[in-house]
Write a protein that holds these residues in place. Structure first.
Motif, short mmCIF file in Angstrom:
data_model
loop_
_atom_site.label_atom_id
_atom_site.label_comp_id
_atom_site.label_asym_id
_atom_site.label_seq_id
_atom_site.Cartn_x
_atom_site.Cartn_y
_atom_site.Cartn_z
N UNK A 109 0.84 -1.13 -0.16
CA UNK A 109 0.05 -0.23 0.01
C UNK A 109 0.80 1.42 0.20
N UNK A 110 1.97 1.23 0.59
CA UNK A 110 3.00 2.55 0.69
C UNK A 110 3.66 2.68 -0.74
N UNK A 111 4.32 1.55 -1.38
CA UNK A 111 5.13 1.68 -2.34
C UNK A 111 4.59 1.09 -3.58
N UNK A 112 3.45 0.72 -3.52
CA UNK A 112 2.72 0.21 -4.70
C UNK A 112 3.70 -1.05 -5.56
N UNK A 113 4.43 -1.64 -4.88
CA UNK A 113 5.21 -2.71 -5.54
C UNK A 113 4.11 -3.84 -5.45
N UNK A 114 4.19 -4.49 -6.79
CA UNK A 114 3.52 -5.94 -6.53
C UNK A 114 4.07 -6.87 -5.91
N UNK A 115 3.26 -7.46 -5.00
CA UNK A 115 3.51 -8.61 -3.96
C UNK A 115 2.98 -9.65 -4.21
N UNK A 116 1.98 -9.92 -4.99
CA UNK A 116 1.39 -11.30 -5.34
C UNK A 116 0.13 -10.80 -6.27
N UNK A 117 -0.69 -11.79 -6.55
CA UNK A 117 -1.95 -11.66 -7.46
C UNK A 117 -2.90 -12.30 -6.76
N UNK A 118 -4.24 -11.96 -7.18
CA UNK A 118 -5.48 -12.34 -6.43
C UNK A 118 -6.63 -12.13 -7.60
N UNK A 119 -7.60 -13.02 -7.64
CA UNK A 119 -8.47 -13.14 -8.59
C UNK A 119 -9.77 -13.62 -8.28
N UNK A 178 7.16 -14.89 -3.52
CA UNK A 178 8.15 -15.75 -2.58
C UNK A 178 8.40 -14.84 -1.48
N UNK A 179 9.37 -13.85 -1.88
CA UNK A 179 9.94 -12.83 -0.93
C UNK A 179 8.94 -11.99 0.00
N UNK A 180 7.77 -12.35 -0.15
CA UNK A 180 6.63 -11.66 0.80
C UNK A 180 5.73 -12.75 1.76
N UNK A 181 5.97 -13.95 1.26
CA UNK A 181 5.18 -15.22 1.95
C UNK A 181 5.52 -15.02 3.49
N UNK A 182 4.36 -15.16 4.45
CA UNK A 182 4.63 -15.30 5.67
C UNK A 182 4.67 -13.96 6.41
N UNK A 193 -1.62 -12.37 2.36
CA UNK A 193 -2.73 -13.29 1.76
C UNK A 193 -3.98 -12.91 2.44
N UNK A 194 -3.98 -13.17 3.63
CA UNK A 194 -5.25 -12.90 4.57
C UNK A 194 -5.88 -11.29 4.45
N UNK A 195 -5.06 -10.43 4.44
CA UNK A 195 -5.25 -9.11 4.22
C UNK A 195 -6.11 -8.78 2.75
N UNK A 196 -5.36 -9.26 1.76
CA UNK A 196 -5.81 -9.23 0.47
C UNK A 196 -7.27 -9.99 0.13
N UNK A 237 -0.90 -26.00 3.75
CA UNK A 237 -1.43 -25.63 5.02
C UNK A 237 -1.52 -24.06 5.08
N UNK A 238 -0.86 -23.34 4.46
CA UNK A 238 -0.72 -21.86 4.32
C UNK A 238 -2.16 -21.34 3.82
N UNK A 239 -2.50 -21.79 2.65
CA UNK A 239 -3.79 -21.58 2.14
C UNK A 239 -4.99 -21.87 2.99
N UNK A 240 -4.87 -23.26 3.52
CA UNK A 240 -5.99 -23.66 4.40
C UNK A 240 -6.00 -22.65 5.54
N UNK A 241 -4.95 -22.16 6.19
CA UNK A 241 -4.84 -21.11 7.46
C UNK A 241 -5.69 -20.05 6.79
N UNK A 242 -5.21 -19.45 5.52
CA UNK A 242 -5.63 -18.10 5.18
C UNK A 242 -7.43 -18.06 4.93
#
Length: 179
Positions: free
Chosen positions: A79-89, A106-110, A114-117, A143-148
């Motif tokens: 939200x601050x830099x507008x740098x893409x950190x993932x995709x969502x559809x 990959x660099x932004x996982x964990x 994902x839950x915010x988006x 398991x990460x997506x199940x937790x999201x």
């Protein structure tokens, strides 16, 4: 499948101050392409890694998805830099039901991206687009997506087996409904 009417791309990003969900743009494509080759991305998503041909037609396919009401392909950005950190559809099954699909680079996982988006997209889909139900399907081993899904208030409603060439995988199916 899809909606009976086109979807207008977001005129303003959806944001919670940490992440923003916005339309895809040409400057996002190198990051999307790089992430598409990540082994975990390849493992969990159905889409093949992006090659030059896919990259060259990517934005026209995105525009077509919006115009035909088939999908709403978006980027998750800082939200601050507008740098893409993932995709969502949102992938529309019909006028009332859509499936949520996402991937964090990959660099932004964990980092809770994902839950915010997913929460932002869920609110938009149910409140602004008038969807009655959102589905989220995750490989039972992811398991990460199940937790999201669980963090975002999606309720597990079952599972289904998907045949993938020589093998199969089990997808856990979650639902989030209005009201």
């Amino acid at each position: 499948m899809g909606r009976s009417t086109p979807i207008e791309p977001l005129s303003q990003p959806l944001t919670d101050g940490v992440v923003a969900v916005r339309p895809r743009r040409a400057p996002d494509l190198p990051a999307i392409e790089a992430a598409s080759h990540d082994p975990d991305t390849v493992r969990w998503l159905d889409d093949p890694p992006m090659d030059e041909a896919a990259r060259s037609t990517s934005l026209s396919r995105v525009e077509e998805a919006w115009r035909t009401g088939r999908a709403a392909p978006l980027v998750i950005a800082d939200a601050l830099t507008d740098e893409p950190v993932g995709i969502i559809n949102l992938q529309f099954r019909d006028d009332d039901v859509a499936t949520v699909a996402y991937s964090v680079f990959p660099a932004r996982r964990g980092q809770g991206i994902a839950p915010r988006a997913v929460r932002l997209l869920t609110g938009w889909g149910l409140n602004e687009l008038g969807l009655r139900q959102l589905l989220l399907e995750a490989d039972e081993g992811n398991t990460a997506s199940v937790r999201v899904a669980e963090k975002c208030g999606f309720r597990r409603i079952g599972s289904r087996v998907e045949e993938t060439g020589d093998s199969s995988r089990t997808l856990v199916v979650f639902v989030c409904a209005e009201g």
